[in-house]
Design a protein around this motif. Structure first.
Motif, PDB file in Angstrom:
ATOM      1  N   LYS A 266     -19.930  16.324  -0.461  1.00  0.00           N
ATOM      2  CA  LYS A 266     -20.245  14.945  -0.456  1.00  0.00           C
ATOM      3  C   LYS A 266     -19.274  14.023   0.326  1.00  0.00           C
ATOM      4  O   LYS A 266     -19.767  13.194   0.780  1.00  0.00           O
ATOM      5  CB  LYS A 266     -20.473  14.556  -1.933  1.00  0.00           C
ATOM      6  N   HIS A 267     -17.859  14.498   0.113  1.00  0.00           N
ATOM      7  CA  HIS A 267     -16.912  13.909   0.481  1.00  0.00           C
ATOM      8  C   HIS A 267     -16.424  14.294   2.085  1.00  0.00           C
ATOM      9  O   HIS A 267     -16.029  13.364   3.035  1.00  0.00           O
ATOM     10  CB  HIS A 267     -15.505  13.467  -0.139  1.00  0.00           C
ATOM     11  N   ALA A 268     -16.550  15.564   2.184  1.00  0.00           N
ATOM     12  CA  ALA A 268     -16.057  16.280   3.344  1.00  0.00           C
ATOM     13  C   ALA A 268     -17.064  16.798   4.430  1.00  0.00           C
ATOM     14  O   ALA A 268     -16.512  17.341   5.466  1.00  0.00           O
ATOM     15  CB  ALA A 268     -15.155  17.356   2.985  1.00  0.00           C
ATOM     16  N   GLY A 269     -18.178  16.670   4.158  1.00  0.00           N
ATOM     17  CA  GLY A 269     -19.427  17.252   4.921  1.00  0.00           C
ATOM     18  C   GLY A 269     -19.476  18.586   4.967  1.00  0.00           C
ATOM     19  O   GLY A 269     -18.714  19.231   3.957  1.00  0.00           O
ATOM     20  N   THR A 270     -20.400  19.297   5.438  1.00  0.00           N
ATOM     21  CA  THR A 270     -20.721  20.477   5.174  1.00  0.00           C
ATOM     22  C   THR A 270     -19.582  21.495   5.728  1.00  0.00           C
ATOM     23  O   THR A 270     -18.905  21.395   6.495  1.00  0.00           O
ATOM     24  CB  THR A 270     -22.107  21.074   6.242  1.00  0.00           C
ATOM     25  N   VAL A 271     -19.154  22.517   4.750  1.00  0.00           N
ATOM     26  CA  VAL A 271     -18.174  23.318   5.110  1.00  0.00           C
ATOM     27  C   VAL A 271     -18.804  24.923   5.203  1.00  0.00           C
ATOM     28  O   VAL A 271     -19.792  25.218   4.857  1.00  0.00           O
ATOM     29  CB  VAL A 271     -16.916  23.559   4.032  1.00  0.00           C
TER      30      VAL A 271
ATOM     31  N   THR B 298       0.794  -1.246  -0.067  1.00  0.00           N
ATOM     32  CA  THR B 298      -0.182  -0.019   0.329  1.00  0.00           C
ATOM     33  C   THR B 298       1.036   1.262  -0.126  1.00  0.00           C
ATOM     34  O   THR B 298       1.894   1.192   0.553  1.00  0.00           O
ATOM     35  CB  THR B 298      -0.948   0.071   1.311  1.00  0.00           C
ATOM     36  N   GLU B 299       0.325   2.307  -0.575  1.00  0.00           N
ATOM     37  CA  GLU B 299       1.121   3.499  -0.868  1.00  0.00           C
ATOM     38  C   GLU B 299       0.678   4.197   0.500  1.00  0.00           C
ATOM     39  O   GLU B 299      -0.163   4.306   0.713  1.00  0.00           O
ATOM     40  CB  GLU B 299       0.550   4.325  -1.976  1.00  0.00           C
TER      41      GLU B 299
ATOM     42  N   GLN C 169      -7.388   8.532   1.272  1.00  0.00           N
ATOM     43  CA  GLN C 169      -8.606   7.919   0.395  1.00  0.00           C
ATOM     44  C   GLN C 169      -9.630   8.979   0.222  1.00  0.00           C
ATOM     45  O   GLN C 169     -10.346   8.838  -0.791  1.00  0.00           O
ATOM     46  CB  GLN C 169      -9.016   6.661   1.042  1.00  0.00           C
ATOM     47  N   GLN C 170     -10.034   9.969   0.994  1.00  0.00           N
ATOM     48  CA  GLN C 170     -11.003  10.767   1.015  1.00  0.00           C
ATOM     49  C   GLN C 170     -10.418  11.875  -0.342  1.00  0.00           C
ATOM     50  O   GLN C 170     -11.235  12.170  -1.050  1.00  0.00           O
ATOM     51  CB  GLN C 170     -11.087  11.551   2.172  1.00  0.00           C
TER      52      GLN C 170
ATOM     53  N   ILE D 166     -12.334  12.588  -3.814  1.00  0.00           N
ATOM     54  CA  ILE D 166     -12.842  14.215  -4.284  1.00  0.00           C
ATOM     55  C   ILE D 166     -12.115  14.339  -5.439  1.00  0.00           C
ATOM     56  O   ILE D 166     -13.013  14.706  -6.598  1.00  0.00           O
ATOM     57  CB  ILE D 166     -12.282  15.153  -3.256  1.00  0.00           C
ATOM     58  N   TYR D 167     -10.948  14.031  -5.849  1.00  0.00           N
ATOM     59  CA  TYR D 167     -10.265  14.182  -6.818  1.00  0.00           C
ATOM     60  C   TYR D 167     -10.728  13.277  -7.974  1.00  0.00           C
ATOM     61  O   TYR D 167     -10.921  13.888  -9.236  1.00  0.00           O
ATOM     62  CB  TYR D 167      -8.939  14.339  -6.979  1.00  0.00           C
TER      63      TYR D 167
END
Length: 87
Positions: free
Chosen positions: A35-40, A2-3, A68-69, A73-74
């Protein structure tokens, strides 16, 4: 094998998405990241228009929790037809 990430998590991490200067792009860019990080918070979002006002960059600073998060996103950003570039 694993990296391993060279980034220590959690960390504040700015994500910049670029696209055509439309209100829809601004909303979509923020929603894609949330979608990935929650409300900003609004103060974590910055926008800048290009000199000819045709393009916009939306930078959202998140508290990244894992490589992984960020990868997810990317991946979503590069797969989205309205995202011209993701940094």
């Amino acid at each position: 094998m694993t990296e391993e990430s060279v980034i220590e998590f959690p960390t504040e991490f700015p994500i910049k998405l670029m696209g055509r200067n439309t209100p829809e792009f601004r909303v979509m860019a923020r929603a894609l990241i949330e979608k990935h990080a929650g409300t900003v918070n609004d103060d974590a979002v910055q926008t800048a228009s290009s000199s000819n006002d045709r393009f916009v960059s939306v930078t959202v600073t998140i508290t990244a929790t894992s490589q992984q998060q960020l990868d997810a996103i990317y991946q979503d950003a590069t797969d989205h037809e309205n995202v011209l570039m993701a940094l």
